[in-house]
Write a protein that holds these residues in place. Sequence first.
Motif: not given
Length: 343
Positions: A122-131, A133-144
């Motif tokens: 697995x990829x062990x980047x930090x979880x945000x709201x239980x996931x 996943x980058x959610x670009x439309x919601x401003x969570x995370x970003x493209x790599x």
Amino acid sequence: MSGGSLILRSVGPSVSVQDMGRPGRMAQGISRGGAVDPLALVEASALLGSRKPLPALEMAVSGGRFEVTAPTRIALTGAPMQAELDGRPLRWGASHKIEPGEVLSIGAARAGMFGYLTFAGGIETPEVLGSRSAHLAAGIGSALESGARLPLGTDPEPDAPAMVLTQDDRFSGGTLRIIPGPQTGLFDEATFARLKATEFTRARQGNRQGVALESDAPALTSDMAKGLASDVIFEGDIQMTGAGTPYVLLAECQTIGGYPRIGTVLPCDLPRIAQAAPGTKLRFKAVTLDEADALDLRWEAQLQAQRAKLRPLIRDPHDIHDLLSYQLISGVTAGRELEEENG
């Protein structure tokens, strides 16, 4: 124990970390997000022997060049892409082992839109709201971006045999099964019949939020649907734009909208619309609610079905750079024993 790091030597413009998303966050204004083709994550879990879907790199149209700092198995699923390990071709829809120093190159998609690179730990980047996943439309995370490093979990069985499965065909268009939507009744029977009879083409407009469809058929409009108040909308809903053309919502869709919805695509067919490249032909087919319920399988059931399709990956001897190090048949060796004894 750390599984080392993933080094992104170079990546395409739309590579991001995705898992199964954030279901149940609609009240907070956040749609599910996650992989637009969640079946690809289920296939990867089967190939890697994981008990649940793992976070992966979602690669839109093209991938990049990658290295790892610790031995690990990977799975290549989703839209088939050109893949090589130190110049040796890799089979798509299969698992493979990568050693530190080897370069994994993933090129353009040969069919479909979204390919997935999954790591056994697995990829062990930090979880945000239980996931993760980058959610670009919601401003969570970003493209790599190229040069980034991502932490990996430890592969529990790095020497497990490579496996392969035949991926479900969802990369060349076809039929999208639908059920009635909240405003289906606002369209007359003739308009709904035209929706089902029309062959649509996936338009160039489309992303993780949704995909537009186009055709030469008359606009699918309804006078009764004008002036609707904004309402809760969901992934899979078929919004009819003011021009009367369908727009199918995907994983990162907004949660409130005012366009009328003539129907909803079943979750099992959303990967087919998400993977449709521009110009791909698609049709709608109405099914009953009972039929829809029978087709709505949870990922646990999907994983069991994918496991039943597994078989060992038979590698081409021409692609095995260290072939002589293998004892292929009992009693047959690499032929270096006398040299070693005479040292």
